[in-house]
Design a protein around this motif. Structure first.
Motif, PDB file in Angstrom:
ATOM      1  N   SER A  82      -1.678 -10.594  85.402  1.00  0.00           N
ATOM      2  CA  SER A  82      -0.783 -11.414  86.538  1.00  0.00           C
ATOM      3  C   SER A  82      -0.360  -9.656  86.077  1.00  0.00           C
ATOM      4  O   SER A  82       0.965  -9.829  86.888  1.00  0.00           O
ATOM      5  N   SER A  83      -0.466  -8.429  85.899  1.00  0.00           N
ATOM      6  CA  SER A  83       0.191  -7.646  85.324  1.00  0.00           C
ATOM      7  C   SER A  83       0.059  -6.307  85.250  1.00  0.00           C
ATOM      8  O   SER A  83      -1.054  -5.553  86.500  1.00  0.00           O
ATOM      9  N   VAL A  84       1.579  -5.030  85.816  1.00  0.00           N
ATOM     10  CA  VAL A  84       0.396  -3.885  85.920  1.00  0.00           C
ATOM     11  C   VAL A  84       0.694  -3.331  84.561  1.00  0.00           C
ATOM     12  O   VAL A  84       2.201  -3.202  84.134  1.00  0.00           O
ATOM     13  N   PHE A  85      -0.087  -2.302  83.594  1.00  0.00           N
ATOM     14  CA  PHE A  85      -0.089  -2.077  82.671  1.00  0.00           C
ATOM     15  C   PHE A  85       0.436  -0.530  82.734  1.00  0.00           C
ATOM     16  O   PHE A  85      -0.705   0.316  83.014  1.00  0.00           O
ATOM     17  N   VAL A  86       1.560  -0.114  82.995  1.00  0.00           N
ATOM     18  CA  VAL A  86       2.159   1.522  83.007  1.00  0.00           C
ATOM     19  C   VAL A  86       2.861   1.828  81.668  1.00  0.00           C
ATOM     20  O   VAL A  86       3.743   1.057  80.973  1.00  0.00           O
ATOM     21  N   PHE A  87       2.890   3.057  81.121  1.00  0.00           N
ATOM     22  CA  PHE A  87       3.268   3.936  80.079  1.00  0.00           C
ATOM     23  C   PHE A  87       3.337   2.999  79.083  1.00  0.00           C
ATOM     24  O   PHE A  87       4.493   2.159  78.893  1.00  0.00           O
ATOM     25  N   ASP A  88       2.509   2.166  79.237  1.00  0.00           N
ATOM     26  CA  ASP A  88       2.136   1.588  77.553  1.00  0.00           C
ATOM     27  C   ASP A  88       2.790  -0.370  77.650  1.00  0.00           C
ATOM     28  O   ASP A  88       3.088  -0.753  76.331  1.00  0.00           O
ATOM     29  N   THR A  89       3.217  -0.429  78.385  1.00  0.00           N
ATOM     30  CA  THR A  89       4.253  -1.581  79.293  1.00  0.00           C
ATOM     31  C   THR A  89       3.874  -2.640  80.178  1.00  0.00           C
ATOM     32  O   THR A  89       3.549  -1.685  81.524  1.00  0.00           O
ATOM     33  N   PRO A  90       3.020  -3.539  79.746  1.00  0.00           N
ATOM     34  CA  PRO A  90       3.104  -5.006  81.316  1.00  0.00           C
ATOM     35  C   PRO A  90       3.872  -5.098  81.892  1.00  0.00           C
ATOM     36  O   PRO A  90       5.108  -5.735  81.261  1.00  0.00           O
ATOM     37  N   ILE A  91       3.660  -4.632  82.854  1.00  0.00           N
ATOM     38  CA  ILE A  91       5.449  -5.413  84.051  1.00  0.00           C
ATOM     39  C   ILE A  91       4.180  -6.652  84.755  1.00  0.00           C
ATOM     40  O   ILE A  91       3.371  -6.585  85.798  1.00  0.00           O
ATOM     41  N   LYS A  92       4.838  -7.294  85.129  1.00  0.00           N
ATOM     42  CA  LYS A  92       4.447  -8.576  85.678  1.00  0.00           C
ATOM     43  C   LYS A  92       4.475  -7.636  87.098  1.00  0.00           C
ATOM     44  O   LYS A  92       5.165  -7.483  88.182  1.00  0.00           O
ATOM     45  N   ASN A  93       3.663  -8.170  88.118  1.00  0.00           N
ATOM     46  CA  ASN A  93       3.833  -7.751  89.218  1.00  0.00           C
ATOM     47  C   ASN A  93       5.365  -7.872  90.282  1.00  0.00           C
ATOM     48  O   ASN A  93       4.816  -7.747  91.796  1.00  0.00           O
ATOM     49  N   ASN A  94       5.118  -9.229  90.265  1.00  0.00           N
ATOM     50  CA  ASN A  94       6.423  -9.730  90.592  1.00  0.00           C
ATOM     51  C   ASN A  94       7.470  -8.722  90.517  1.00  0.00           C
ATOM     52  O   ASN A  94       8.268  -9.026  91.129  1.00  0.00           O
ATOM     53  N   LEU A 125       7.534  -5.261  90.855  1.00  0.00           N
ATOM     54  CA  LEU A 125       7.156  -4.635  90.993  1.00  0.00           C
ATOM     55  C   LEU A 125       7.864  -3.468  92.196  1.00  0.00           C
ATOM     56  O   LEU A 125       8.455  -2.368  91.331  1.00  0.00           O
ATOM     57  N   ARG A 126       7.885  -4.605  92.815  1.00  0.00           N
ATOM     58  CA  ARG A 126       9.171  -4.209  93.841  1.00  0.00           C
ATOM     59  C   ARG A 126      10.238  -3.836  93.404  1.00  0.00           C
ATOM     60  O   ARG A 126      11.597  -3.338  93.871  1.00  0.00           O
ATOM     61  N   ASP A 127      11.298  -4.561  91.966  1.00  0.00           N
ATOM     62  CA  ASP A 127      11.968  -4.042  91.456  1.00  0.00           C
ATOM     63  C   ASP A 127      12.497  -3.284  90.290  1.00  0.00           C
ATOM     64  O   ASP A 127      13.465  -1.583  90.840  1.00  0.00           O
ATOM     65  N   LEU A 128      11.112  -3.064  89.994  1.00  0.00           N
ATOM     66  CA  LEU A 128      10.747  -1.442  89.298  1.00  0.00           C
ATOM     67  C   LEU A 128      10.782  -0.069  90.356  1.00  0.00           C
ATOM     68  O   LEU A 128      11.667   0.518  90.123  1.00  0.00           O
ATOM     69  N   LEU A 129      10.739  -0.355  91.539  1.00  0.00           N
ATOM     70  CA  LEU A 129      10.658   0.921  92.189  1.00  0.00           C
ATOM     71  C   LEU A 129      12.264   1.308  93.513  1.00  0.00           C
ATOM     72  O   LEU A 129      12.414   1.737  93.330  1.00  0.00           O
ATOM     73  N   LYS A 161      18.797  10.420  76.807  1.00  0.00           N
ATOM     74  CA  LYS A 161      19.006   9.394  76.095  1.00  0.00           C
ATOM     75  C   LYS A 161      18.260   8.274  75.952  1.00  0.00           C
ATOM     76  O   LYS A 161      18.129   6.506  75.573  1.00  0.00           O
ATOM     77  N   LEU A 162      18.741   7.434  77.478  1.00  0.00           N
ATOM     78  CA  LEU A 162      18.295   6.167  78.349  1.00  0.00           C
ATOM     79  C   LEU A 162      16.863   5.847  77.301  1.00  0.00           C
ATOM     80  O   LEU A 162      16.429   5.057  76.897  1.00  0.00           O
ATOM     81  N   LEU A 163      15.883   7.106  77.818  1.00  0.00           N
ATOM     82  CA  LEU A 163      14.382   6.581  76.728  1.00  0.00           C
ATOM     83  C   LEU A 163      14.461   6.709  74.986  1.00  0.00           C
ATOM     84  O   LEU A 163      13.744   5.824  75.354  1.00  0.00           O
ATOM     85  N   TYR A 164      15.740   7.551  74.680  1.00  0.00           N
ATOM     86  CA  TYR A 164      14.815   6.948  73.092  1.00  0.00           C
ATOM     87  C   TYR A 164      15.991   5.322  73.194  1.00  0.00           C
ATOM     88  O   TYR A 164      14.950   5.011  71.955  1.00  0.00           O
ATOM     89  N   LEU A 191      12.329  -2.061  81.531  1.00  0.00           N
ATOM     90  CA  LEU A 191      13.018  -0.623  81.474  1.00  0.00           C
ATOM     91  C   LEU A 191      12.474   0.635  80.326  1.00  0.00           C
ATOM     92  O   LEU A 191      12.923   1.856  81.307  1.00  0.00           O
ATOM     93  N   TYR A 192      11.572   0.625  79.659  1.00  0.00           N
ATOM     94  CA  TYR A 192      10.437   1.732  79.262  1.00  0.00           C
ATOM     95  C   TYR A 192       9.673   2.359  80.077  1.00  0.00           C
ATOM     96  O   TYR A 192      10.286   3.742  80.703  1.00  0.00           O
ATOM     97  N   PRO A 193       9.471   2.024  80.947  1.00  0.00           N
ATOM     98  CA  PRO A 193       8.426   2.444  81.669  1.00  0.00           C
ATOM     99  C   PRO A 193       9.128   2.526  83.267  1.00  0.00           C
ATOM    100  O   PRO A 193       9.288   3.951  84.032  1.00  0.00           O
ATOM    101  N   LEU A 194      10.229   2.450  83.396  1.00  0.00           N
ATOM    102  CA  LEU A 194      10.833   2.424  84.338  1.00  0.00           C
ATOM    103  C   LEU A 194      12.041   3.914  84.191  1.00  0.00           C
ATOM    104  O   LEU A 194      11.891   4.993  84.857  1.00  0.00           O
ATOM    105  N   ILE A 195      12.412   3.972  83.051  1.00  0.00           N
ATOM    106  CA  ILE A 195      12.344   5.566  82.688  1.00  0.00           C
ATOM    107  C   ILE A 195      11.998   6.628  82.213  1.00  0.00           C
ATOM    108  O   ILE A 195      12.038   8.282  82.794  1.00  0.00           O
ATOM    109  N   CYS A 196      10.912   5.636  81.946  1.00  0.00           N
ATOM    110  CA  CYS A 196       9.061   7.153  81.749  1.00  0.00           C
ATOM    111  C   CYS A 196       8.410   7.759  83.281  1.00  0.00           C
ATOM    112  O   CYS A 196       9.459   8.751  82.897  1.00  0.00           O
ATOM    113  N   GLN A 197       9.161   6.845  83.819  1.00  0.00           N
ATOM    114  CA  GLN A 197       8.535   7.483  85.521  1.00  0.00           C
ATOM    115  C   GLN A 197       9.606   7.796  86.182  1.00  0.00           C
ATOM    116  O   GLN A 197       9.538   9.147  87.382  1.00  0.00           O
TER     117      GLN A 197
END
Length: 847
Positions: free
Chosen positions: A718-730, A732-736, A759-762, A830-836
């Motif tokens: 039950s997750s989204v695998f994005v930028f090599d990171t699993p994020i729980k489906n619930n 997704l709205r917070d990430l967006l 720098k946040l990416l690092y 955090l990581y997929p958020l900064i990558c996106q």
């Protein structure tokens, strides 16, 4: 009556045995008549009676009416008795309650809305999921009406008030449509087509009607119940033609394995039309394979109990001729696939015998029967093309065959290869497809004939109501003559076998009323096929054009998703132990209702949802590759992917009644539009596997310990695998929301620069490394981020420099809480958020 007439009487009797219930639901039954009485009145009316008599004859019509009037009281082994048995097999717990009502037991019959079967699914949880109900609306191809298949939390007042129920005029329309369908019948050979169209009418009106109103939790649709009773009845009748005592039936499964591998086996860098064509082709082929089995076994559409993706399920008798016919049909299919595809496409099948008395008595469940057949199917994967390779004429030629390819020209071997698949082109199997060079001049590519067919499918099929003609062998497509229904009807060849793709029933019936033969020799198929088009023409956007609708980096995203544990859900999700009050939960029509509603979601709903979603923003472009069974594959601009997933997953959660044991796992794979799609598909598949394996061992331990929360979304995949990171489906709205917020801060230059984001990416990369290795050296990220915040974002008093945007301070404070005892849910995303964020800002900031 002849055996043929008995067969027709039985099938129509089974299809119409409960039709009086529909009139009760629509008219509120002012005279309080039983559904059996209303059913007889319906078929005996002046509008329909003569047409039924033309089909069945006088004696047959009387037997037909007897089935409708006596199917609850029959104690005989005649046609009515067969329907009574099939009625019990379809929905045993409902039949028992209806029988109780005849003895005077009080039952509240006011529950006229169908509840969603997804509220009943349980794997290990013992928590009840509150029921949700469907509004009663016609299932049409109107894309504006797609949300009707999302059940709602209707109150008792809503349900009793009837504002969401059918009205009497709907029953009048239904009657008129049945009259049109019956008028189509002219000769005995029309009977199979008659059954096909009757089922389409039933589905349009009855998909949301409960077969039983004596419970607020009734979840079997009247459509599925009538269809399944007809399928069971026909199989039992065929059994009794050979042995009166036989209680054995067969479940047949057919499957095209490796569909995704075939669809994506493309090296051409402009694959949009081919990809689309291949996807539609394999779905049409699956439909044709199912039809070939039905025809070869002497069965009708009511025996095709489930079809999804590349798989179909057929309920068949267990007579001496069935296994021989099964073997013959399978070998014919293998020979065709070997001839045309040289094993690039294969066919797998299984036939599983079961005792329907065991099913009636609760000794087994239909889910268990499906599981047993699926086990055999999985075992048979090692025997693909067995008949072709190890047939009666065993010889070395079965394994090594001489092949003639196109001749090599000027010593260059590439000319004999297909420019789309990079495979050799066999002599007499060549084709050509148009393309355009850098000067926009048309030229032609050498391809295989099959690729040419798939290109034409992708080029010509840009909407619904499409006719796909089928050649004489019943398996090959006449791609040159694909066209809209309105155009096809002008031809004299309307008797040719054909598949209608996403047909609109009202249009078909109108054509039939005008004398068209469009309903003859016709099969029907619903698919998800929505794709964004050019604004000024009816042509699908190619990938390089879709990429231009990005905010930021011009990348595309392949979204791949599938329902977690669907096999377990189908086999055991509706089972209850023998002590449960709901021990009859695994009736066949509950399983077929579940399968049908998934079909609605992945075709009817998805087409409407994507069209509506595209209208919301100019960037919202989408290309549907495939959707069916439990799989979903879409392509979007990368900047739209998270937005689409957040909305789509919320809709799916509503669709399954927020059942925490029913969920989807997704992978998100970014790529450039010229990247070979075969490579993209391989990477996406690996991403999907990695995403699903994240909680694998922890979940297995929960299952082993019989933990009731083992399959809940929080513990399952039950997750989204994005930028090599699993994020729980619930999440997704917070990430967006966080993504939109950060992008806005940078664009508006509110103290946050792209340098701070880098720098946040690092920082986030260091955090990921620490989580994977637990090496304390990587904890330096926290000190670096603290220094960054204090130097760039805070004043001398250690307060953030601005008051008008306090959200910035709260965000960085949340990041600094990670790996501390303070609570924050930002850590995983955090990581997929900064990558996106960087993707969305590329090519925008600094231009």
């Amino acid at each position: 009556m002849t055996d043929r007439t008995k067969e027709k009487v039985l099938i129509l009797g089974a299809l119409f045995h409960d039709i009086g219930k529909f009139e009760q639901r629509c008219t509120k039954n002012p005279d309080k008549k039983k559904h059996q009485v209303l059913g007889v009145d319906f078929v005996d009316s002046g509008l329909l009676k003569d047409k039924f008599i033309r089909i069945l004859g006088e004696d047959g019509f009387n037997s037909f009416k007897n089935i409708i009037s006596e199917h609850h009281r029959s104690k005989t082994i005649d046609l009515t008795g067969i329907v009574q048995i099939a009625d019990h097999l379809s929905a045993s717990e409902r039949v028992n309650k209806e029988s109780d009502s005849d003895t005077g037991t009080y039952i509240d019959w006011s529950n006229k809305h169908l509840s969603s079967v997804f509220s009943k699914i349980r794997l290990m949880s013992d928590s009840d999921v509150p029921p949700r109900y469907f509004r009663q609306e016609l299932l049409t191809k109107d894309k504006e009406n797609y949300e009707i298949i999302i059940p709602e939390e209707l109150t008792k007042i809503d349900i009793k008030g009837g504002q969401y129920a059918y009205k009497a005029n709907i029953f009048e329309k239904f009657t008129n449509d049945i009259d049109t369908v019956l008028s189509f019948y002219q000769e005995d050979e029309d009977f199979g087509n008659l059954v096909n169209v009757l089922l389409m009418v039933f589905e349009k009106y009855l998909w949301c009607i409960p077969d039983f109103t004596g419970s607020p939790a009734t979840d079997i649709s009247l459509y599925n119940h009538l269809k399944d009773v007809a399928g069971f009845s026909h199989a039992i009748l065929r059994n009794r033609s050979e042995s009166q005592d036989s209680t054995k039936l067969n479940l047949i499964i057919g499957d095209i394995p490796g569909i995704q591998k075939y669809i994506f086996d493309i090296v051409n860098t402009k694959p949009a039309k081919i990809l689309r064509g291949r996807s539609i082709f394999v779905q049409v082929l699956t439909r044709l394979l199912a039809s070939k089995f039905l025809s070869g076994l002497g069965l009708y559409e009511c025996s095709l109990i489930m079809q999804a993706g590349g798989k179909f399920y057929i309920l068949a008798p267990s007579t001496s001729d069935i296994k021989n016919a099964f073997k013959t049909i399978k070998e014919e299919i293998e020979a065709y696939l070997f001839d045309q595809f040289r094993m690039d496409l294969a066919f797998n099948s299984a036939i599983e015998q079961f005792d329907y008395i065991d099913l009636m008595e609760g000794k087994t469940s239909f889910g268990q029967i499906v599981e047993d057949a699926s086990f055999t199917l999985n075992r048979n994967k090692n025997k693909l093309f067995y008949g072709r390779l190890f047939g009666q004429n065993e010889s070395l030629n079965n394994f090594v065959w001489k092949e003639e390819y196109l001749p090599v020209v000027e010593g260059l071997s590439d000319n004999m290869k297909c420019k789309v698949t990079d495979k050799p082109i066999r002599d007499k199997y060549e084709g050509k497809i148009p393309t355009y060079d850098e000067n926009n001049e048309e030229k032609y590519l050498d391809v295989t004939r099959q690729v040419e067919i798939e290109f034409k499918i992708g080029d010509k099929i840009t909407g619904d109501n499409v006719v796909i003609p089928v050649l004489g062998n019943g398996l090959s497509i006449d791609a040159d003559r694909i066209e809209r229904i309105k155009d096809f009807n002008k031809r004299k060849s309307s008797l040719q076998s054909k598949v209608l793709l996403n047909p609109e029933l009202s249009e078909l019936l109108e054509l039939s009323r005008s004398g068209s033969q469009i309903l003859k020799e016709t099969h029907y198929l619903q698919v998800a096929n929505f794709c964004s088009k050019f604004a000024d023409k009816d042509s699908v956007l190619p990938f390089d054009q879709i990429a231009k609708f990005n905010e930021g980096a011009e990348y595309l995203t392949l979204i791949k998703g599938d329902i977690d544990n669907l096999g377990l859900i189908m086999a055991y999700g509706l089972s209850r132990d023998s002590e449960s009050a709901e021990k009859g939960m695994s009736a066949i029509s509950r399983t077929t209702t579940l399968s049908n509603h998934l079909k609605y979601y992945f075709s009817f709903f998805l087409n409407g949802f994507l069209q509506d979603w595209e209208k919301k923003d100019k960037e919202n472009k989408v290309y549907t590759i495939f959707a069916g069974g439990d799989d979903l594959m879409l392509i979007t601009p990368q900047s739209s992917a998270v937005k689409l997933l957040a909305e789509l997953n919320e809709k799916f959660n509503d669709f399954v009644c927020a059942n925490p044991e029913v969920h989807i796992s997704y992978s998100v794979t970014h790529f450039k539009d010229h990247t070979p799609i075969r490579l993209v598909a391989d990477i996406a598949e690996e991403n999907q596997k990695e995403g699903k394996s994240i909680n694998k061992w922890e979940q297995l331990k929960l299952v082993k310990d019989k933990n009731k929360e083992a399959f809940l979304s929080k513990n399952d995949k039950s997750s989204v695998f994005v930028f090599d990171t699993p994020i729980k489906n619930n999440e997704l709205r917070d990430l967006l929301n966080e993504l939109n917020q950060i992008v806005c801060w940078v664009k508006e230059k509110k103290y946050i620069s792209l340098g701070i984001i880098r720098k946040l990416l690092y920082v986030s990369e260091s955090l990921r490394k620490y989580e994977k290795t637990k090496d304390p050296n990587f904890l330096i990220w926290h000190a670096r981020l603290t220094y960054l915040v204090n130097r760039l974002l805070k004043d001398k008093n250690n307060k953030y420099k601005y008051d008008e945007t306090p959200e910035i301070g709260r965000f960085f404070d949340d990041v600094l809480k990670i790996n501390k005892n303070e609570s924050t849910d930002l850590k995983q995303r955090l990581y997929p958020l900064i990558c996106q964020t960087i993707f969305n800002l590329r090519n925008i900031i600094g231009e």
